[in-house]
Design a protein around this motif. Structure first.
Motif, mmCIF file in Angstrom:
data_model
loop_
_atom_site.group_PDB
_atom_site.id
_atom_site.type_symbol
_atom_site.label_atom_id
_atom_site.label_comp_id
_atom_site.label_asym_id
_atom_site.label_seq_id
_atom_site.Cartn_x
_atom_site.Cartn_y
_atom_site.Cartn_z
ATOM 1 N N ASP A 194 0.970 -1.216 0.598
ATOM 2 C CA ASP A 194 -0.054 0.032 0.440
ATOM 3 C C ASP A 194 0.330 1.365 -0.079
ATOM 4 O OD1 ASP A 194 -1.955 -1.335 0.097
ATOM 5 O OD2 ASP A 194 -2.554 -0.927 1.961
ATOM 6 N N ASP A 195 0.234 2.263 -0.263
ATOM 7 C CA ASP A 195 1.161 3.683 -0.598
ATOM 8 C C ASP A 195 0.333 4.562 1.068
ATOM 9 O OD1 ASP A 195 2.519 3.339 -2.826
ATOM 10 O OD2 ASP A 195 1.066 4.041 -3.815
ATOM 11 N N TRP A 196 0.873 5.235 1.708
ATOM 12 C CA TRP A 196 1.170 6.081 2.621
ATOM 13 C C TRP A 196 1.091 7.399 2.201
ATOM 14 C CZ3 TRP A 196 -1.767 3.155 6.369
ATOM 15 C CH2 TRP A 196 -2.052 2.591 5.682
ATOM 16 N N TYR A 197 0.677 7.581 2.963
ATOM 17 C CA TYR A 197 1.048 9.197 3.011
ATOM 18 C C TYR A 197 0.942 9.960 4.184
ATOM 19 C CZ TYR A 197 -4.257 10.557 3.525
ATOM 20 O OH TYR A 197 -5.569 11.032 3.639
ATOM 21 N N GLY A 198 1.732 11.137 4.875
ATOM 22 C CA GLY A 198 2.654 11.126 6.020
ATOM 23 C C GLY A 198 0.878 11.417 7.195
#
Lengths: 191, 107
Positions: free
Chosen positions: B18-22
């Motif tokens: 998965d991609d995560w943002y801060g």
């Protein structure tokens, strides 16, 4: 009679000024948050500056109408920006808990800001007079303490603004000084 | 490795692709937002994480593109090892703590 007139004048003025004050505050906080983000980006190596400025600006937008929360977030980013700088200059050590290296800042990179009172001792001891230098030498418990204070300030401001919107009533102090007092709160703002 | 870094890794290891943002990562790791970027930068510099810009047109989406973080294959392996090591050390320190033994009082 004069006191009554002064009271009426005070009520009229404050009811005109309060919405303006709230509008100013609402307009100022996002501006200040963006400014803090730019300041934080200035503290990291030039090669990474644009990337993080854009990344943080995008994160800031995610707060939508929670302007004070966004402001507190921006302050936290600024507080950590010098650790960020150390992290970006120290590529091979993610798993070690060693202290960040000493960072030499140019005068242009120093950030001056009002100092919380409890930092006065630290300031006196280190005899350093810029916020950036003090933050750089902060240990984790101290940073946690600053963050806890920020959270309290944030909650207070949000509570005040919420109460101000819905329950603000005006009163006159015994000395005749007009002041705004918020229902259910001991806090007041003197004009 | 700091607790904060371990918290970030434990969230990412659960969904390694998965991609995560801060902000989302901070929320899921139960960390104060705004404080995780140095840890993310360290992990990225060391090759545990990679990052890329979100693929969207800001004018169409009505918001700026986010920076997204993802565990690298090597980072996922190393993260699992680091987490297992941390769990082991925490377990060991509890077992060997003298005040946990019956009859002994903490000094």
């Amino acid at each position: 009679m004069i006191e009554v007139l002064a009271g009426i004048l005070g009520v009229a003025l404050t009811s005109a000024v309060l919405p303006l004050f709230q509008d100013e505050l609402r307009a100022w906080i996002p501006f200040a948050s963006r400014r803090l983000i730019r300041l934080a980006a200035r503290g990291i190596p030039a090669a990474h500056r644009n990337r993080y400025a854009e990344e943080w600006s995008a994160e800031l937008r995610a707060f939508d109408d929670r302007k004070l929360t966004a402001f507190a977030w921006a302050v936290r980013v600024l507080l950590r920006s010098l650790r960020m700088r150390a992290a970006l200059q120290e590529p091979d050590r993610p798993a070690e808990s060693k202290a960040p290296p000493q960072v030499v800042l140019s005068a242009a990179e120093h950030v001056t800001a009002p100092m919380p009172p409890y930092l006065a001792d630290l300031l006196e001891r280190t005899r350093r007079f810029t916020w950036a230098e003090v933050v750089r030498d902060m240990d984790d418990p101290t940073i946690e303490r600053v963050e806890a204070d920020l959270a309290v300030i944030e909650q207070r401001f949000e509570a005040l603004i919420t109460k101000g919107r819905r329950h603000c009533r005006l009163s006159t102090s015994p000395k005749g000084t007009p002041r705004k007092r918020y229902a259910g709160s001991k806090e007041s703002i003197h004009d | 490795m700091t607790i904060q870094t371990l918290a970030i890794l434990s969230v990412m290891v659960d969904s390694p692709s998965d991609d995560w943002y801060g902000l989302e990562l901070a929320r899921r790791a139960d960390l104060k937002s705004g404080t995780i970027y140095p840890a993310l930068a360290r992990l990225e510099q060391a090759g545990w994480l990679s990052s890329h810009w979100e693929a969207l047109d800001p004018s169409l989406a009505g918001r700026p593109r986010r920076r997204l973080y993802r565990l690298t294959p090597d980072g996922a392996i190393r993260a699992r090892h680091a987490l297992a090591d941390a769990h082991q050390r925490i377990g060991r320190s509890r077992i060997t703590a003298p005040w946990l033994n019956p009859g002994e009082q903490p000094t």
